[in-house]
Motif scaffolding. Structure first.
Motif, mmCIF file in Angstrom:
data_model
loop_
_atom_site.group_PDB
_atom_site.id
_atom_site.type_symbol
_atom_site.label_atom_id
_atom_site.label_comp_id
_atom_site.label_asym_id
_atom_site.label_seq_id
_atom_site.Cartn_x
_atom_site.Cartn_y
_atom_site.Cartn_z
ATOM 1 N N ARG A 1 -12.045 11.811 16.673
ATOM 2 C CA ARG A 1 -12.964 10.735 16.288
ATOM 3 C C ARG A 1 -12.532 10.078 14.986
ATOM 4 N N ILE A 2 -12.919 8.819 14.823
ATOM 5 C CA ILE A 2 -12.793 8.155 13.537
ATOM 6 C C ILE A 2 -14.017 8.551 12.712
ATOM 7 N N VAL A 3 -13.788 9.195 11.563
ATOM 8 C CA VAL A 3 -14.919 9.618 10.730
ATOM 9 C C VAL A 3 -15.168 8.659 9.577
ATOM 10 N N GLU A 4 -14.157 7.853 9.226
ATOM 11 C CA GLU A 4 -14.348 6.862 8.167
ATOM 12 C C GLU A 4 -13.299 5.773 8.329
ATOM 13 N N ARG A 5 -13.709 4.546 8.041
ATOM 14 C CA ARG A 5 -12.828 3.395 8.180
ATOM 15 C C ARG A 5 -13.165 2.393 7.097
ATOM 16 N N ALA A 6 -12.146 1.941 6.355
ATOM 17 C CA ALA A 6 -12.409 1.044 5.225
ATOM 18 C C ALA A 6 -11.110 0.388 4.778
ATOM 19 N N PRO A 7 -11.208 -0.706 3.990
ATOM 20 C CA PRO A 7 -10.006 -1.213 3.324
ATOM 21 C C PRO A 7 -9.405 -0.105 2.460
ATOM 22 N N ALA A 8 -8.082 -0.109 2.313
ATOM 23 C CA ALA A 8 -7.400 0.992 1.633
ATOM 24 C C ALA A 8 -7.948 1.234 0.231
ATOM 25 N N GLU A 9 -8.131 0.165 -0.538
ATOM 26 C CA GLU A 9 -8.605 0.339 -1.907
ATOM 27 C C GLU A 9 -9.994 0.974 -1.936
ATOM 28 N N PRO B 1 -6.492 -6.172 12.457
ATOM 29 C CA PRO B 1 -6.378 -7.592 12.116
ATOM 30 C C PRO B 1 -4.934 -8.080 12.215
ATOM 31 N N ARG B 2 -4.782 -9.310 12.639
ATOM 32 C CA ARG B 2 -3.454 -9.898 12.808
ATOM 33 C C ARG B 2 -2.736 -9.975 11.463
ATOM 34 N N GLY B 3 -1.478 -9.550 11.449
ATOM 35 C CA GLY B 3 -0.664 -9.628 10.248
ATOM 36 C C GLY B 3 -0.907 -8.531 9.233
ATOM 37 N N LYS B 4 -1.796 -7.595 9.536
ATOM 38 C CA LYS B 4 -2.124 -6.515 8.604
ATOM 39 C C LYS B 4 -1.518 -5.194 9.071
ATOM 40 N N THR B 5 -1.574 -4.193 8.195
ATOM 41 C CA THR B 5 -1.159 -2.836 8.539
ATOM 42 C C THR B 5 -2.382 -1.933 8.528
ATOM 43 N N LEU B 6 -2.673 -1.338 9.673
ATOM 44 C CA LEU B 6 -3.751 -0.363 9.781
ATOM 45 C C LEU B 6 -3.144 1.024 9.723
ATOM 46 N N GLY B 7 -3.573 1.828 8.774
ATOM 47 C CA GLY B 7 -3.117 3.201 8.686
ATOM 48 C C GLY B 7 -4.115 4.130 9.358
ATOM 49 N N ILE B 8 -3.611 5.032 10.189
ATOM 50 C CA ILE B 8 -4.450 6.065 10.802
ATOM 51 C C ILE B 8 -3.976 7.401 10.257
ATOM 52 N N ALA C 1 -8.054 4.127 8.757
ATOM 53 C CA ALA C 1 -8.994 4.863 9.606
ATOM 54 C C ALA C 1 -8.665 6.341 9.478
ATOM 55 N N VAL C 2 -9.652 7.130 9.113
ATOM 56 C CA VAL C 2 -9.475 8.580 8.969
ATOM 57 C C VAL C 2 -9.948 9.239 10.258
ATOM 58 N N MET C 3 -9.069 10.015 10.865
ATOM 59 C CA MET C 3 -9.354 10.596 12.174
ATOM 60 C C MET C 3 -9.447 12.110 12.077
ATOM 61 N N TYR C 4 -10.452 12.675 12.747
ATOM 62 C CA TYR C 4 -10.613 14.124 12.777
ATOM 63 C C TYR C 4 -11.172 14.549 14.125
ATOM 64 N N ALA C 5 -10.514 15.507 14.755
ATOM 65 C CA ALA C 5 -10.989 16.089 16.011
ATOM 66 C C ALA C 5 -11.331 15.032 17.055
ATOM 67 N N VAL D 1 0.960 -4.073 12.226
ATOM 68 C CA VAL D 1 1.489 -2.710 12.293
ATOM 69 C C VAL D 1 0.351 -1.695 12.319
ATOM 70 N N ILE D 2 0.491 -0.703 13.194
ATOM 71 C CA ILE D 2 -0.347 0.493 13.142
ATOM 72 C C ILE D 2 0.543 1.617 12.651
ATOM 73 N N LEU D 3 0.222 2.180 11.511
ATOM 74 C CA LEU D 3 1.035 3.229 10.895
ATOM 75 C C LEU D 3 0.269 4.547 10.955
ATOM 76 N N ILE D 4 0.778 5.484 11.747
ATOM 77 C CA ILE D 4 0.134 6.782 11.924
ATOM 78 C C ILE D 4 0.853 7.811 11.065
ATOM 79 N N THR D 5 0.114 8.569 10.282
ATOM 80 C CA THR D 5 0.725 9.541 9.392
ATOM 81 C C THR D 5 -0.314 10.583 8.971
#
Length: 379
Positions: free
Chosen positions: A269-277, A68-75, A263-267, A245-249
Motif C-alpha cells: 500500500r501507499i502509506v504517504e504521498r507528498a512533494p519531496a520537500e 505528472p507529465r515531465g516530473k519524477t515520481l519516487g517510490i 510515494a512511500v510504500m509498505y506491505a 520518470v518513475i524512480l523506484i528505490t
C-alpha cells in the motif's frame, strides 16, 4: 517485446515475442477515461495478486498514484513492499500464469493499460513506456552483442533498415556516456563493466524515445561512485527528452536528490504521498518517519548505534486488512487497529497519508485535514 524492455531475471518473467498469453486480467467494470489534462500516468485502486499453494495472495493492494507529465515520481520502501510488482503491473509483465491484476485501472494517454488488448499494449511497451531494471547482467542477453540488442528494440517499433538501426544504437551508446561507443557496439555484456552494462540497459530503454521511463532500482548493484554517475545520466536524459520518470528505490538519499514527488510504500500500500520537500520536512506516517530516522547522520555522536526498524515487512500470507505497520511502529495498538483499513486522506494540498490511529495519530484519532480535507479510496 524482447529487447524493448529489460527484465529482472530470466526466471522472473520473459519478454520473448508471444511465448505465452499475457497475465490474465480479471474483468473490471467500465470506467470513464480521464480528462485530457490528466497526468501522463494515473493509477486507480490497482490490486495485483499471485496464485500460490495457499490461495490468491495480494501483493499490491488498492494503490492509487498520479504521475505528472515531465516530473519524477519516487517510490520508496523496504524490499517486499510491492514497488517492483507495481512497476510490472503497469507494463503487464507479471509472471504468467500466477500473477494477475485483480482490480483497478492504469490510465495512460486515455487508455486503460490494465484492460488493453495485448496487440495494442505491445505498441506502447518499449515504444512509449521504457523500463530499466536493477540487475544489468540479467537484463542483457549474454549471447548477443550489445549493439544488436539495442538495434532490436528499434527495429521492433520503427521502420528503419538494419544499418540505420545500428547507427541509432551507436548514437544511443554515446548519449549514455559510454566511451569509445564504436568499439563497445560489438562487445558482449560480459566484456563490459557493471556501470557500462547499466548504461547499455538505459540505452535500450530509451531507444524509441519513450514518454515515460520506469526505473526499478537502477543503481542497486553498482558501487557508490557509479551510482552517482548513472543517476546524473538519467537526470540529464530526462531533461533533454522531457520525459516523465518513475524512480523506484529503497534509498531515501536517491529520492531526495532526484524526485519531485514521493510515494512511500509498505506491505502493498501507499502509506504517504507528498512533494519531496514536504515529505522530508513534515513526514506524518510512522513508517516514513522511521525510514528518515534510519538515515545515518554525519553530525551524530561517534559510535552511536544506528537506528533500525524492528522486525520485517510481513509476508503476503500475513497481511492484515488494517494498519500494517502498527506491529513494527513501537506504538501501542489494539487488535481492532489491524482489522479496518485506515482512510487515505489529503492533509494539506498534495500531501496524502493513510490516516491510521496508531501510525499517524500516535494512538489518538489520526490527524484532521480541516474542512476541505479529501478522502481517496485505495481499495
Amino acid at each position: 517485446m524482447r529487447g524493448a524492455v529489460c527484465h529482472k531475471s530470466p526466471e522472473f518473467f520473459t519478454t520473448m515475442p508471444d511465448p505465452t498469453p499475457a497475465a490474465p486480467i480479471v474483468a473490471q467494470p467500465a470506467a470513464a477515461a480521464p480528462p485530457s489534462d490528466a497526468p501522463v500516468l494515473r493509477i486507480e485502486n490497482l490490486s495485483t495478486a499471485f496464485e500460490t499453494e495457499n490461495g490468491l495472495l495480494t501483493a499490491v493492494d488498492g494503490v492509487s498514484l498520479d504521475v505528472p507529465r515531465g516530473k519524477t515520481l519516487g517510490i520508496v520502501g523496504e524490499s517486499g513492499s510491492g514497488k517492483s510488482v507495481t512497476a510490472l503491473s503497469i507494463m503487464r509483465l507479471l509472471p504468467h500464469p500466477h500473477g494477475k491484476i485483480i482490480g483497478g485501472h492504469i490510465w495512460f494517454d486515455g487508455r486503460d493499460l490494465a484492460a488493453l488488448p495485448l496487440s495494442e499494449l505491445r505498441q506502447i511497451r518499449g515504444r512509449r513506456i521504457g523500463m530499466v531494471f536493477q540487475e544489468p547482467m540479467t537484463a542483457l542477453n549474454p549471447s548477443h552483442r550489445v549493439g544488436k540488442q539495442i538495434a532490436e528494440a528499434i527495429l521492433l517499433h520503427e521502420r528503419l533498415s538494419k544499418a540505420e538501426a545500428r547507427q541509432r544504437a551507436l548514437e544511443l551508446l554515446a548519449q549514455a556516456g559510454i566511451p569509445a561507443p564504436q568499439e563497445r557496439l560489438d562487445a558482449y555484456p560480459h566484456q563490459l563493466s557493471g556501470g557500462m552494462r547499466q548504461r547499455v540497459v538505459i540505452a535500450i530503454a530509451l531507444a524509441c524515445n519513450p514518454e515515460l521511463l520506469i526505473c526499478d532500482e537502477p543503481t542497486t548493484a553498482l558501487d557508490v561512485t557509479i551510482q552517482a554517475q548513472i543517476l546524473d545520466l538519467l537526470k540529464k536524459l530526462k531533461a533533454q527528452r522531457n520525459m516523465t520518470v518513475i524512480l523506484i528505490t529503497h534509498d531515501l538519499g536517491v529520492i531526495a536528490e532526484n524526485a519531485d514527488d514521493v510515494a512511500v510504500m509498505y506491505a502493498g500500500r501507499i502509506v504517504e504521498r507528498a512533494p519531496a520537500e514536504t515529505l522530508f520536512t513534515r513526514p506524518l506516517h510512522a513508517y516514513t518517519q522511521a525510514l528518515l530516522q534510519a538515515i545515518p547522520a554525519l553530525e551524530g555522536v561517534p559510535k552511536t548505534p544506528l537506528f533500525s526498524i524492528k522486525g520485517q515487512v510481513p509476508s503476503l500470507g500475513e497481511l492484515k486488512p488494517g494498519c500494517r505497520f502498527a506491529p513494527r511502529s513501537g506504538r501501542p495498538y489494539t487488535e481492532a487497529d489491524l482489522l479496518e483499513r485506515p482512510p487515505f486522506v489529503e492533509i494539506e494540498p498534495g500531501h496524502w497519508v493513510e490516516n491510521s490511529r496508531v501510525c499517524v495519530g500516535g494512538g489518538g484519532e489520526g490527524v484532521g485535514g480541516g474542512e476541505g480535507a479529501q478522502v481517496e479510496g485505495q481499495g
